[in-house]
Design an enzyme around this catalytic site. Sequence first.
Site, PDB file in Angstrom:
ATOM      1  N   HIS A   1      35.042   1.489  27.509  1.00 37.99           N
ATOM      2  CA  HIS A   1      34.100   0.745  26.735  1.00 37.99           C
ATOM      3  C   HIS A   1      34.666   0.625  25.280  1.00 37.99           C
ATOM      4  O   HIS A   1      34.546   1.266  24.300  1.00 37.99           O
ATOM      5  CB  HIS A   1      32.758   1.652  26.456  1.00 37.99           C
ATOM      6  CG  HIS A   1      31.945   1.511  27.647  1.00 37.99           C
ATOM      7  ND1 HIS A   1      30.831   1.060  27.875  1.00 37.99           N
ATOM      8  CD2 HIS A   1      31.886   2.671  28.768  1.00 37.99           C
ATOM      9  CE1 HIS A   1      30.283   1.211  29.023  1.00 37.99           C
ATOM     10  NE2 HIS A   1      31.007   2.085  29.538  1.00 37.99           N
TER      11      HIS A   1
ATOM     12  N   CYS B   1      33.584  -2.355  32.148  1.00 34.82           N
ATOM     13  CA  CYS B   1      32.946  -1.246  32.747  1.00 34.82           C
ATOM     14  C   CYS B   1      32.525  -2.019  34.280  1.00 34.82           C
ATOM     15  O   CYS B   1      33.163  -2.418  34.725  1.00 34.82           O
ATOM     16  CB  CYS B   1      32.070  -0.228  32.208  1.00 34.82           C
ATOM     17  SG  CYS B   1      32.401   1.533  32.720  1.00 34.82           S
TER      18      CYS B   1
ATOM     19  N   LYS C   1       0.841  -1.404  -0.190  1.00 36.25           N
ATOM     20  CA  LYS C   1       0.087  -0.093   0.159  1.00 36.25           C
ATOM     21  C   LYS C   1       0.873   1.269   0.046  1.00 36.25           C
ATOM     22  O   LYS C   1       1.682   1.547   0.783  1.00 36.25           O
ATOM     23  CB  LYS C   1      -0.927   0.088   1.258  1.00 36.25           C
ATOM     24  CG  LYS C   1      -1.997  -1.135   1.110  1.00 36.25           C
ATOM     25  CD  LYS C   1      -2.922  -0.843   0.172  1.00 36.25           C
ATOM     26  CE  LYS C   1      -4.147  -1.779  -0.151  1.00 36.25           C
ATOM     27  NZ  LYS C   1      -4.912  -1.290  -1.349  1.00 36.25           N
TER      28      LYS C   1
ATOM     29  N   GLU D   1      33.752  -1.452  22.923  1.00 38.75           N
ATOM     30  CA  GLU D   1      32.589  -1.771  22.153  1.00 38.75           C
ATOM     31  C   GLU D   1      32.366  -0.445  21.215  1.00 38.75           C
ATOM     32  O   GLU D   1      31.980  -0.482  20.181  1.00 38.75           O
ATOM     33  CB  GLU D   1      31.592  -2.142  22.702  1.00 38.75           C
ATOM     34  CG  GLU D   1      30.654  -1.261  23.459  1.00 38.75           C
ATOM     35  CD  GLU D   1      30.868  -1.126  25.008  1.00 38.75           C
ATOM     36  OE1 GLU D   1      32.141  -1.422  25.049  1.00 38.75           O
ATOM     37  OE2 GLU D   1      30.148  -0.681  25.739  1.00 38.75           O
TER      38      GLU D   1
HETATM   39  N1  GLN Z   1      28.138   2.100  37.459  1.00 33.45           N
HETATM   40  C1  GLN Z   1      29.313   2.179  37.097  1.00 33.45           C
HETATM   41  C2  GLN Z   1      29.987   3.259  37.259  1.00 33.45           C
HETATM   42  O1  GLN Z   1      29.496   4.505  37.139  1.00 33.45           O
HETATM   43  C3  GLN Z   1      29.648   1.546  35.587  1.00 33.45           C
HETATM   44  C4  GLN Z   1      29.020   2.017  34.688  1.00 33.45           C
HETATM   45  C5  GLN Z   1      29.015   1.533  33.386  1.00 33.45           C
HETATM   46  O2  GLN Z   1      29.053   0.240  33.450  1.00 33.45           O
HETATM   47  N2  GLN Z   1      29.007   2.175  32.027  1.00 33.45           N
HETATM   48  O3  GLN Z   1      31.311   3.577  37.572  1.00 33.45           O
END
Ligand code: GLN
Length: 549
Positions: free
Chosen positions: A508, A382, A188, A510
């Site tokens: 991080h 983390c 559609k 990733e």
């Molecule tokens: N809560 C944890 C801190 O603030 C880890 C944060 C996270 O995993 N991004 O240190």
Amino acid sequence: MTKYIFVTGGVTSSLGKGIIAASLAKLLQARGLKVTIQKFDPYINVDPGTLNPYEHGECFVTDDGAETDLDLGHYERFLNIPTSQANNVTTGRIYQTVINKEREGAYLGKTVQVIPHITDEIKRRMLLLGSDGKYDIVITEIGGTVGDIESLPFVEAVRQLQWEMPEEDCMVVHLTLIPYLKAAKELKTKPTQHSVRMLSQEGVHPNVIVCRTEHPLSDELKKKIALFCNVKTNAVIEAMDASTIYEVPMKMLQEGLDIIVLTKLQINGYAAPELTKWRAFLDKLKYPQSKVTIGLIGKYIELQDAYKSILESFIHAGAINECKVQIVNVHSEFITDENVKEKFKDLDGLLVAPGFGLRGVEGKIIAVKYARENNLPFFGICLGMQMAVIEFARNVLGWTDSHSTEMNENTTHPVIDLMEDQKSIEMKGGTMRLGAFPCDIVEGTLAHTIYGTTHISERHRHRWEFNNKYIKDFEKAGMVPSGKNPGSGLVEIVELPNHPFFIGVQYHPELKSTVENPQPIFIHFIKAAKAFAEKKETAKTSILQSELS
Ligand code: GLN
């Protein structure tokens, strides 16, 4: 001269505007142009940093420490170039700038209004990345759906820019949905007609219409859309559902999206698309030689967007290892000492995910313990690294009430703690350690093997840190701090040398994995998981053989 492409969306949200924008950018980049993408989000939050992952998925962090929309992650993964604060703007940020200026008296007694003051600030930011000639093309994705009240000033800004700029310097690509009605067995076009009409009422006429569809669009249907939406037939692009987002640039190439754009923008002399690396990646992704099962231990697992960059990093690392990575989501709140063995019996590796707050942390600690004791490859990111530290303190060092002061302020062993200078800060937004920080790696460690260098830079987003008061105790008991911040001495990486693969990182990783540059810890983690799976297989066969003989 920089040229501008605006990407709007109609009919529904979640059509994948970010992927279409990133795919178009990839094709233009592959033809030798310098391209960047930015996202303008209509919500009032100044940035998505204060948004719950359930609301908005992952918060993507750039090198310069901006907390941004997860689409910026797609832009980086596709283009292999970093983005920055300037690549993500929200209504909140626009208003904040305008209101600050008003307080400073910058408007000289004038009434401050949406038009021209808000739209001027939007336009200024839309043109910012193109102002120094660094890019040939800036693609701007407008968040939300055409017709939303909150996106009106953005569409108005696009209208004004289109009016101000030469024809060939600016264009609009509109993404819509062509629903399939099962009962009528028909695709559609009416919702698309309506959304284009809505956009036109707001003064913007799209140059290209990209149609998300589950079924191919016939030439006749394309003609119909073209006629009713007032674009040329070749400017109606079919965007069929793809098996992976990384296939979308190839589909757009087949459909000729890049050529239509180049023609409209009067860019001549472009090269044939150089997509060798991209194609090689897709081939490996499609024809894996082996398979591993990885447990993703988190508390936001109902919403896959909460772990977007981690999941994409696994796709990149899997492809390079020619290995299919199957992710099993394990909700950390429901892991107990009793059920952990059963829950983890088919896993070849364990990733403990980032996170905030108390909910689900005990399950994460149990998961780490299982991985440590059973030689299961372990990767903590983390909060995941912090849980590995707490688990070690509790079960190896014997400090049974060890914790992070995030979860328990009264612990006798605060092995994860706030730094002194952080303790007085009360505002939540933007008080974290954010963005890229350097890290020195100790030679001869697992981290050194993984990165192949002693100096790295990775992105952070957290408040709490490893408490260096206890560093000697950890080292004596066998946990190695293999990466540290060169200035502050903060521990960024921990590992266990007496384990086949056990690594936790405060940052991080990733956030920096791309198709063309998969992140090395993910690559090595998958390698370790493959080795674990093979060992399991050999053990199974030998048991079988001994039972038979
Ligand atoms: N809560 C944890 C801190 O603030 C880890 C944060 C996270 O995993 N991004 O240190």
